[in-house]
Design a protein around this motif. Sequence first.
Motif, PDB file in Angstrom:
ATOM      1  N   GLY A 100      31.764 -42.887 -16.305  1.00 33.42           N
ATOM      2  CA  GLY A 100      31.974 -42.077 -15.113  1.00 33.42           C
ATOM      3  C   GLY A 100      31.366 -40.701 -15.313  1.00 33.42           C
ATOM      4  O   GLY A 100      30.977 -40.330 -16.421  1.00 33.42           O
ATOM      5  N   PRO A 101      31.298 -39.909 -14.251  1.00 34.56           N
ATOM      6  CA  PRO A 101      30.685 -38.579 -14.370  1.00 34.56           C
ATOM      7  C   PRO A 101      31.572 -37.613 -15.163  1.00 34.56           C
ATOM      8  O   PRO A 101      32.770 -37.821 -15.308  1.00 34.56           O
ATOM      9  CB  PRO A 101      30.562 -38.123 -12.913  1.00 34.56           C
ATOM     10  CG  PRO A 101      31.647 -38.859 -12.199  1.00 34.56           C
ATOM     11  CD  PRO A 101      31.764 -40.189 -12.896  1.00 34.56           C
ATOM     12  N   ALA A 102      30.965 -36.557 -15.657  1.00 34.52           N
ATOM     13  CA  ALA A 102      31.700 -35.517 -16.368  1.00 34.52           C
ATOM     14  C   ALA A 102      32.689 -34.858 -15.406  1.00 34.52           C
ATOM     15  O   ALA A 102      32.386 -34.637 -14.236  1.00 34.52           O
ATOM     16  CB  ALA A 102      30.736 -34.480 -16.915  1.00 34.52           C
ATOM     17  N   LEU A 103      33.874 -34.543 -15.903  1.00 34.23           N
ATOM     18  CA  LEU A 103      34.915 -33.961 -15.059  1.00 34.23           C
ATOM     19  C   LEU A 103      35.132 -32.476 -15.311  1.00 34.23           C
ATOM     20  O   LEU A 103      36.127 -31.917 -14.877  1.00 34.23           O
ATOM     21  CB  LEU A 103      36.228 -34.733 -15.252  1.00 34.23           C
ATOM     22  CG  LEU A 103      36.196 -36.188 -14.808  1.00 34.23           C
ATOM     23  CD1 LEU A 103      37.549 -36.837 -15.007  1.00 34.23           C
ATOM     24  CD2 LEU A 103      35.755 -36.318 -13.368  1.00 34.23           C
ATOM     25  N   HIS A 104      34.220 -31.838 -15.988  1.00 34.68           N
ATOM     26  CA  HIS A 104      34.324 -30.401 -16.207  1.00 34.68           C
ATOM     27  C   HIS A 104      34.206 -29.687 -14.864  1.00 34.68           C
ATOM     28  O   HIS A 104      33.234 -29.846 -14.144  1.00 34.68           O
ATOM     29  CB  HIS A 104      33.211 -29.917 -17.143  1.00 34.68           C
ATOM     30  CG  HIS A 104      33.307 -28.463 -17.454  1.00 34.68           C
ATOM     31  ND1 HIS A 104      32.740 -27.490 -16.653  1.00 34.68           N
ATOM     32  CD2 HIS A 104      33.927 -27.807 -18.455  1.00 34.68           C
ATOM     33  CE1 HIS A 104      32.998 -26.308 -17.161  1.00 34.68           C
ATOM     34  NE2 HIS A 104      33.716 -26.471 -18.251  1.00 34.68           N
ATOM     35  N   GLY A 105      35.219 -28.914 -14.501  1.00 33.24           N
ATOM     36  CA  GLY A 105      35.206 -28.166 -13.257  1.00 33.24           C
ATOM     37  C   GLY A 105      35.314 -29.035 -12.009  1.00 33.24           C
ATOM     38  O   GLY A 105      34.850 -28.643 -10.946  1.00 33.24           O
ATOM     39  N   VAL A 106      35.923 -30.191 -12.133  1.00 37.30           N
ATOM     40  CA  VAL A 106      35.981 -31.121 -11.003  1.00 37.30           C
ATOM     41  C   VAL A 106      36.866 -30.615  -9.862  1.00 37.30           C
ATOM     42  O   VAL A 106      36.595 -30.892  -8.700  1.00 37.30           O
ATOM     43  CB  VAL A 106      36.431 -32.531 -11.461  1.00 37.30           C
ATOM     44  CG1 VAL A 106      37.898 -32.540 -11.855  1.00 37.30           C
ATOM     45  CG2 VAL A 106      36.170 -33.565 -10.384  1.00 37.30           C
ATOM     46  N   VAL A 107      37.900 -29.844 -10.176  1.00 37.30           N
ATOM     47  CA  VAL A 107      38.811 -29.366  -9.129  1.00 37.30           C
ATOM     48  C   VAL A 107      38.077 -28.321  -8.284  1.00 37.30           C
ATOM     49  O   VAL A 107      37.525 -27.360  -8.801  1.00 37.30           O
ATOM     50  CB  VAL A 107      40.110 -28.785  -9.743  1.00 37.30           C
ATOM     51  CG1 VAL A 107      41.046 -28.293  -8.654  1.00 37.30           C
ATOM     52  CG2 VAL A 107      40.803 -29.836 -10.605  1.00 37.30           C
ATOM     53  N   ASN A 108      38.044 -28.553  -6.983  1.00 38.58           N
ATOM     54  CA  ASN A 108      37.359 -27.734  -5.984  1.00 38.58           C
ATOM     55  C   ASN A 108      35.838 -27.759  -6.128  1.00 38.58           C
ATOM     56  O   ASN A 108      35.151 -26.857  -5.658  1.00 38.58           O
ATOM     57  CB  ASN A 108      37.880 -26.292  -5.987  1.00 38.58           C
ATOM     58  CG  ASN A 108      39.318 -26.240  -5.528  1.00 38.58           C
ATOM     59  OD1 ASN A 108      39.704 -26.905  -4.570  1.00 38.58           O
ATOM     60  ND2 ASN A 108      40.128 -25.464  -6.222  1.00 38.58           N
ATOM     61  N   ARG A 109      35.336 -28.813  -6.753  1.00 40.74           N
ATOM     62  CA  ARG A 109      33.896 -29.008  -6.897  1.00 40.74           C
ATOM     63  C   ARG A 109      33.427 -29.985  -5.824  1.00 40.74           C
ATOM     64  O   ARG A 109      34.177 -30.812  -5.336  1.00 40.74           O
ATOM     65  CB  ARG A 109      33.594 -29.572  -8.290  1.00 40.74           C
ATOM     66  CG  ARG A 109      32.123 -29.795  -8.551  1.00 40.74           C
ATOM     67  CD  ARG A 109      31.873 -30.295  -9.948  1.00 40.74           C
ATOM     68  NE  ARG A 109      32.180 -31.725 -10.018  1.00 40.74           N
ATOM     69  CZ  ARG A 109      32.270 -32.406 -11.143  1.00 40.74           C
ATOM     70  NH1 ARG A 109      32.111 -31.803 -12.303  1.00 40.74           N
ATOM     71  NH2 ARG A 109      32.541 -33.689 -11.133  1.00 40.74           N
ATOM     72  N   GLN A 110      32.160 -29.898  -5.489  1.00 41.05           N
ATOM     73  CA  GLN A 110      31.565 -30.804  -4.522  1.00 41.05           C
ATOM     74  C   GLN A 110      31.604 -32.238  -5.067  1.00 41.05           C
ATOM     75  O   GLN A 110      31.379 -32.472  -6.252  1.00 41.05           O
ATOM     76  CB  GLN A 110      30.122 -30.379  -4.258  1.00 41.05           C
ATOM     77  CG  GLN A 110      29.358 -31.287  -3.337  1.00 41.05           C
ATOM     78  CD  GLN A 110      27.897 -30.873  -3.231  1.00 41.05           C
ATOM     79  OE1 GLN A 110      27.469 -29.896  -3.841  1.00 41.05           O
ATOM     80  NE2 GLN A 110      27.150 -31.629  -2.474  1.00 41.05           N
ATOM     81  N   VAL A 111      31.888 -33.198  -4.188  1.00 41.04           N
ATOM     82  CA  VAL A 111      31.853 -34.609  -4.561  1.00 41.04           C
ATOM     83  C   VAL A 111      30.394 -34.989  -4.828  1.00 41.04           C
ATOM     84  O   VAL A 111      29.497 -34.476  -4.180  1.00 41.04           O
ATOM     85  CB  VAL A 111      32.458 -35.481  -3.434  1.00 41.04           C
ATOM     86  CG1 VAL A 111      32.285 -36.954  -3.732  1.00 41.04           C
ATOM     87  CG2 VAL A 111      33.925 -35.144  -3.232  1.00 41.04           C
ATOM     88  N   ALA A 112      30.152 -35.858  -5.784  1.00 39.52           N
ATOM     89  CA  ALA A 112      28.795 -36.286  -6.172  1.00 39.52           C
ATOM     90  C   ALA A 112      27.964 -35.066  -6.578  1.00 39.52           C
ATOM     91  O   ALA A 112      26.838 -34.867  -6.129  1.00 39.52           O
ATOM     92  CB  ALA A 112      28.127 -37.083  -5.065  1.00 39.52           C
ATOM     93  N   PHE A 113      28.528 -34.258  -7.464  1.00 43.59           N
ATOM     94  CA  PHE A 113      27.962 -32.967  -7.868  1.00 43.59           C
ATOM     95  C   PHE A 113      26.711 -33.106  -8.737  1.00 43.59           C
ATOM     96  O   PHE A 113      25.739 -32.396  -8.552  1.00 43.59           O
ATOM     97  CB  PHE A 113      29.041 -32.187  -8.620  1.00 43.59           C
ATOM     98  CG  PHE A 113      28.595 -30.873  -9.187  1.00 43.59           C
ATOM     99  CD1 PHE A 113      28.410 -29.781  -8.358  1.00 43.59           C
ATOM    100  CD2 PHE A 113      28.372 -30.727 -10.543  1.00 43.59           C
ATOM    101  CE1 PHE A 113      28.012 -28.558  -8.888  1.00 43.59           C
ATOM    102  CE2 PHE A 113      27.977 -29.514 -11.069  1.00 43.59           C
ATOM    103  CZ  PHE A 113      27.795 -28.436 -10.236  1.00 43.59           C
ATOM    104  N   TYR A 114      26.745 -34.024  -9.694  1.00 44.97           N
ATOM    105  CA  TYR A 114      25.651 -34.121 -10.661  1.00 44.97           C
ATOM    106  C   TYR A 114      24.500 -34.946 -10.100  1.00 44.97           C
ATOM    107  O   TYR A 114      24.688 -36.062  -9.621  1.00 44.97           O
ATOM    108  CB  TYR A 114      26.135 -34.758 -11.963  1.00 44.97           C
ATOM    109  CG  TYR A 114      27.072 -33.875 -12.746  1.00 44.97           C
ATOM    110  CD1 TYR A 114      26.585 -32.784 -13.448  1.00 44.97           C
ATOM    111  CD2 TYR A 114      28.429 -34.131 -12.783  1.00 44.97           C
ATOM    112  CE1 TYR A 114      27.440 -31.967 -14.162  1.00 44.97           C
ATOM    113  CE2 TYR A 114      29.289 -33.318 -13.501  1.00 44.97           C
ATOM    114  CZ  TYR A 114      28.787 -32.234 -14.191  1.00 44.97           C
ATOM    115  OH  TYR A 114      29.631 -31.421 -14.896  1.00 44.97           O
TER     116      TYR A 114
END
Length: 173
Positions: free
Chosen positions: A99-113
Motif C-alpha cells: 500500500g502507499p506510504a502513510l506519512h502525513g496521511v491525515v488531511n492529505r489529498q487522496v491518491a497523493f503519490y
Amino acid sequence: MFDTMTMTKVLGGLCGTWLVYLLGGWAAETIYHGGGGHGDDHAQAYVIEVADEGGAEEAAEEEVDFAVVMASASVEDGEALWRNCRSCHALEAGNHGTGPALHGVVNRQVAFYDDFNYSGALAAVAETWTPENLNLFLENPKGYAPGTAMGYNGMRKIEDRANLIAYLESVGG
C-alpha cells in the motif's frame, strides 16, 4: 484359493453392507425428520409468550459522535494498532509497500503519490483524508470505496479507529 465363488462372496458381502448402510440412513431420516412432509402450511402446536424487556432496542449499538471519540483518542494505543497496518504500509514519506506510504496521511489529498498505482476507487469517494473519511474507510474499506485494492476487512471499534488516526496524525509531521 481365489476362484469365482470367492469373488461372488466378496461382491455379495460388499453389496449387503451397502444395502444395510442405505437402509440405516433411510430409517434415521424417517425417525429424526418425520412430520409427514407437510411443508410450511401447518400451525405451531403452542406458543410460549415472553414478556418484552425492551432489551432488543437497547442492544442496537448507539451512534457515537466520532468527533467526541477522536478528542479522547490515545496516540499510544494507536501505535499498538499500527502493527496491523505496517505489513502493507510504511510511515516514511515516499516509501511504499503493498500500500502507499502513510506519512502525513491525515488531511492529505487522496491518491497523493504520483509514483504509486492507486486503484481509483478512493478518488471517487473523497478528495481529502480527513479524520472522518479515514474513520469511515478504516471501518469497512470495501464498503466505503467499492473496488479498492485494500484487502483489509476493517476495524470494528470506533475507539480503535480514532486511536490509529491520532497516531497517524502524530507521526505525519
